[in-house]
Write an enzyme that holds these catalytic residues in place. Structure first.
Site, PDB file in Angstrom:
ATOM      1  N   THR A 180       0.332  -1.635   0.488  1.00 14.14           N
ATOM      2  CA  THR A 180      -0.150  -0.698   0.390  1.00 14.14           C
ATOM      3  C   THR A 180       0.811   1.537  -0.138  1.00 14.14           C
ATOM      4  O   THR A 180       0.828   1.918   0.993  1.00 14.14           O
ATOM      5  CB  THR A 180      -1.001   0.254   1.248  1.00 14.14           C
ATOM      6  OG1 THR A 180       0.384  -0.390   2.638  1.00 14.14           O
ATOM      7  CG2 THR A 180      -1.935  -0.980   0.905  1.00 14.14           C
ATOM      8  N   SER A 181       1.848   1.483  -0.497  1.00 12.21           N
ATOM      9  CA  SER A 181       2.470   2.100  -0.675  1.00 12.21           C
ATOM     10  C   SER A 181       2.556   3.307  -1.741  1.00 12.21           C
ATOM     11  O   SER A 181       2.629   4.840  -1.436  1.00 12.21           O
ATOM     12  CB  SER A 181       4.402   2.586  -1.164  1.00 12.21           C
ATOM     13  OG  SER A 181       4.400   1.597  -2.338  1.00 12.21           O
ATOM     14  N   CYS A 182       1.371   3.277  -2.432  1.00 17.19           N
ATOM     15  CA  CYS A 182       1.177   4.259  -3.833  1.00 17.19           C
ATOM     16  C   CYS A 182       0.401   5.092  -3.352  1.00 17.19           C
ATOM     17  O   CYS A 182      -0.470   5.498  -2.223  1.00 17.19           O
ATOM     18  CB  CYS A 182       0.270   3.203  -5.088  1.00 17.19           C
ATOM     19  SG  CYS A 182       0.616   2.643  -5.315  1.00 17.19           S
ATOM     20  N   GLY A 183       0.997   6.043  -3.348  1.00 15.39           N
ATOM     21  CA  GLY A 183       0.092   7.598  -2.844  1.00 15.39           C
ATOM     22  C   GLY A 183       0.593   7.861  -1.633  1.00 15.39           C
ATOM     23  O   GLY A 183      -0.103   9.205  -0.839  1.00 15.39           O
ATOM     24  N   ILE A 184       1.651   7.880  -1.193  1.00 16.39           N
ATOM     25  CA  ILE A 184       1.804   7.706   0.530  1.00 16.39           C
ATOM     26  C   ILE A 184       3.420   8.573   0.635  1.00 16.39           C
ATOM     27  O   ILE A 184       4.093   7.505  -0.231  1.00 16.39           O
ATOM     28  CB  ILE A 184       1.828   6.399   1.158  1.00 16.39           C
ATOM     29  CG1 ILE A 184       0.115   6.052   1.468  1.00 16.39           C
ATOM     30  CG2 ILE A 184       2.253   7.211   3.031  1.00 16.39           C
ATOM     31  CD1 ILE A 184      -0.107   4.773   2.010  1.00 16.39           C
TER      32      ILE A 184
END
Length: 279
Positions: A113-117
């Site tokens: 869940t690294s996208c956009g963070i």
């Protein structure tokens, strides 16, 4: 393998073109299939992986995701509708289900869940969720490096397909505890950790060797498994080093002429004493 009909490689016919001439040749291609992971009967994640060791894979995945902390948190890991399916369901104890109710309701997939963070928030969030690993004992750097250099010697699927990653785990004496192969580096690590987790031997783990680069997700999984040292064939990402530094973990990779490049907490490998907080 867990599944009766699991296929981790398939034969394929190709043509090899050399000096303007084409000749047929047989080749083995690594298998890749989806694996649906359900928790308490509800879909949680779908991963692409090489068939085999599904139950260990799911156990290691659940540990890395924070779904479980101990093997006893799981009452059952089973295939849905027979062992020839690509669906595995995890049943938790009532107490564990209550403890992580919010986590399951969000259905977050921590490892992906690294996208956009931003990188800073990833590290801050993970450091808050994880506990730094204990210091443990230093390792013989040359013997540890030897384990990494010869990792490929214990990869039959890679020898057959030239397309498999591997993760091998060793104890303090550098005796191998587990090894797993998969088309995905995350999956190989989940499987290798899961084998020990299900067998209640994860506390013996001290060194992890990887055929891949070291990403922050792999550091996270190793931290959840309380493995203090990671050696890999390829270099880590900057984010991986930042996270490992905060979690008191040692990262190193293979350098030129089979040197060992150590990125953080080198005291576990270079024979020095651990620096104090002021140094």
């Amino acid at each position: 393998m867990n599944r009766k009909f699991a296929v981790n490689s398939r034969d394929h016919k190709i043509k090899i073109i050399s000096a303007g001439h084409a000749a047929p040749a047989p080749i083995s291609l690594i298998g890749e299939e989806p694996l649906s992971i359900r928790v308490q009967g509800m879909p949680y994640a779908v991963v692409m992986r090489t068939p085999g060791d599904e139950k260990a894979h799911v156990a290691g995945f659940c540990l890395g995701e924070g779904i479980v902390d101990q093997p006893d948190d799981i009452t059952n890991i089973a295939f849905c509708d027979g062992e020839d399916t690509n669906v595995v369901t995890v049943t938790l104890t009532a107490d564990r289900r209550t403890r992580i109710a919010d986590h399951l309701d969000r259905r977050t997939y921590i490892s992906q869940t690294s996208c956009g963070i931003c990188g800073k928030s990833i590290v801050d969030d993970l450091v808050q969720a994880l506990t730094p690993v204990p210091d443990g004992d230093p390792l013989d750097a040359q013997r540890a490096l030897d384990r990494l250099i010869h990792l490929g010697d214990h990869q039959p699927l890679r020898a057959k397909t030239r397309a498999a990653h591997a993760a091998a785990i060793y104890d303090r004496d550098l005796a191998r505890l587990s090894i797993a192969e998969d088309v995905g580096r995350h999956n190989a690590l989940d499987k290798s950790i899961g084998m020990l987790f299900m067998d209640n031997r994860l506390s013996q783990a001290h060194l992890l060797t990887l055929s891949s680069r070291i990403s922050y997700e792999l550091v996270q999984k190793a931290a959840r498994a309380r493995i203090p040292v990671i050696l890999a064939v390829s270099r880590p990402t900057a984010l991986a080093v930042q996270l490992a530094t905060a979690l008191n973990m040692t990262l190193a990779s293979l350098g030129k002429n089979d040197d060992l490049m150590v990125y953080c907490h080198a005291w576990r490998l270079d024979g020095s004493s651990k620096p104090t907080a002021q140094e």
